[in-house]
Design a protein around this motif. Sequence first.
Motif, short mmCIF file in Angstrom:
data_model
loop_
_atom_site.label_atom_id
_atom_site.label_comp_id
_atom_site.label_asym_id
_atom_site.label_seq_id
_atom_site.Cartn_x
_atom_site.Cartn_y
_atom_site.Cartn_z
N GLU A 141 45.27 -20.17 -34.71
CA GLU A 141 46.20 -20.68 -33.70
C GLU A 141 45.63 -20.50 -32.30
N LEU A 142 45.03 -19.33 -32.04
CA LEU A 142 44.43 -19.08 -30.73
C LEU A 142 43.24 -20.00 -30.49
N THR A 143 42.43 -20.20 -31.54
CA THR A 143 41.24 -21.04 -31.42
C THR A 143 41.61 -22.48 -31.12
N ALA A 144 42.64 -22.98 -31.80
CA ALA A 144 43.03 -24.39 -31.64
C ALA A 144 43.54 -24.69 -30.24
N ALA A 145 44.17 -23.71 -29.60
CA ALA A 145 44.77 -23.96 -28.29
C ALA A 145 44.10 -23.13 -27.19
N ALA A 146 42.88 -22.67 -27.43
CA ALA A 146 42.24 -21.71 -26.53
C ALA A 146 42.13 -22.22 -25.10
N ASP A 147 41.77 -23.47 -24.92
CA ASP A 147 41.58 -24.02 -23.58
C ASP A 147 42.87 -23.92 -22.76
N ILE A 148 43.98 -24.36 -23.34
CA ILE A 148 45.27 -24.32 -22.66
C ILE A 148 45.73 -22.88 -22.43
N LEU A 149 45.51 -22.03 -23.43
CA LEU A 149 45.95 -20.65 -23.33
C LEU A 149 45.16 -19.89 -22.27
N ILE A 150 43.87 -20.16 -22.15
CA ILE A 150 43.06 -19.52 -21.12
C ILE A 150 43.54 -19.92 -19.73
N GLU A 151 43.80 -21.22 -19.56
CA GLU A 151 44.31 -21.70 -18.27
C GLU A 151 45.64 -21.03 -17.92
N ASP A 152 46.53 -20.95 -18.89
CA ASP A 152 47.84 -20.38 -18.64
C ASP A 152 47.74 -18.89 -18.32
N ALA A 153 46.90 -18.17 -19.08
CA ALA A 153 46.74 -16.73 -18.82
C ALA A 153 46.14 -16.49 -17.45
N ALA A 154 45.18 -17.33 -17.05
CA ALA A 154 44.57 -17.19 -15.73
C ALA A 154 45.61 -17.44 -14.64
N ALA A 155 46.46 -18.44 -14.85
CA ALA A 155 47.52 -18.71 -13.87
C ALA A 155 48.48 -17.54 -13.74
N HIS A 156 48.82 -16.92 -14.87
CA HIS A 156 49.73 -15.78 -14.86
C HIS A 156 49.14 -14.61 -14.08
N ILE A 157 47.91 -14.24 -14.44
CA ILE A 157 47.32 -13.04 -13.84
C ILE A 157 47.00 -13.25 -12.36
N CYS A 158 46.60 -14.47 -12.01
CA CYS A 158 46.33 -14.77 -10.60
C CYS A 158 47.61 -14.85 -9.79
N SER A 159 48.67 -15.39 -10.39
CA SER A 159 49.95 -15.49 -9.67
C SER A 159 50.48 -14.11 -9.32
N ALA A 160 50.31 -13.15 -10.22
CA ALA A 160 50.78 -11.81 -9.95
C ALA A 160 50.09 -11.23 -8.73
N LEU A 161 48.84 -11.61 -8.54
CA LEU A 161 48.09 -11.13 -7.37
C LEU A 161 48.40 -11.96 -6.14
N ALA A 162 48.41 -13.28 -6.31
CA ALA A 162 48.58 -14.17 -5.17
C ALA A 162 49.92 -14.02 -4.49
#
Length: 409
Positions: free
Chosen positions: A373-394
């Motif tokens: 499941e993670l492999t199939a959607a990795a691209d979208i999940l990486i983008e979303d996780a990056a947005a989450h962690i960056c938003s917490a800082l930004a």
Amino acid sequence: MPNSRPAVIVVAPDSFKGSVSAAGAAAAMARGARLAFGAAAEIVELPMADGGEGTLDALLATWHRPHLSMATTDALGRPKAARYGSSADGRVGIIEAAEGNGLPDVSDVPLQPLRADSHGVGTIAKRLLDDGAEEILLCIGGSASTDGGTGLLTALGARFLDAAGNPVAPGGGGLGSICSVDTSGLHPRAATVQWRIAVDVDNPLCGERGAAAVFGPQKGAGPADIELLDAGLANLARVLADLAAGTRPPAEGKSGRQGPPYLSTPGFGAAGGLPLALVALLGAETVPGAELVADAVGLDAALARADVVLTGEGCLDTQSLGGKVVDAVRRLAPASAPVLVVAGTVQLSAAQCREAGITAAVSIARGASTLPELTAAADILIEDAAAHICSALAFDSAAPRSLGLHENS
């Protein structure tokens, strides 16, 4: 920092093995960072690798260069097409050794640990030498061979001879018969270019942690094969040490036969001992893979400007802090820049991350997930996780002032 200056976000991840390439991961993280920091932010994408699988693609993506193709052979001498790369000016050539001696290419037949060799890697190197490369970056890993680099050097014109002066058979099985090396036919540029070998393990050449004992089983070697390969590598090391000692004045008070400590040198056990012959005969330098890639892509200079650093890999664990991409990035990042990690799984505690200089780390998983499941959607999940962690800082109360960000940017 003046509020008028846009934030500089450096995105430098490894690949997520089996899911997303380093370039793909960098692009996904950059999209997520853009959502958090806004259109004004300067986002620098530097796909990374640790010298193993994916290093060729990471370097070429950073250099905006296409891969090149040529005919070579696999570890059993069968014809195959190989990819390699070159910098825009042709000065630096890149070889991913598995293109010429990779284990996957010979998995269609019973593994032959005593026969497999690195000759196909040498064929690629010869092309780069013929084309005028001044530096060759050799990224090793995933090999099917345990030949101490003899196949590669044979392809460049060296001859490894037995007691009767005859060439020994290809592969690791004949290493114990080598008594001398004839370098008279070596490619004229082989010893004049700079060779840098990317390694991501610290195993020595021989012994319990050596090339044969640790990596031989995955290449099909049984106990008897491992014993033969280990003894063969030790013999080759002695021959090459004698040869190296004979080509320079001995150190004061020392015999010319002592030579370098090839048997115990960390990293010489990588890829079936591939560094051995290149270091001894060509003066090659072994370099931790992530450091080599960092230098090649200019990571140090990019990070010096960074306000925020974003990196990642498939699994963040204790090994990540011992020479892998995340380790190289966090060491080079300025103290003033938060280091954020996005990973397939995070196995380090918050305390371990903090001690390592990692500001925060998040997994791409949304709740309980299977690997497919993670492999199939990795691209979208990486983008979303990056947005989450960056938003917490930004959008932290202090971030708009310290990063030059504005409300609703």
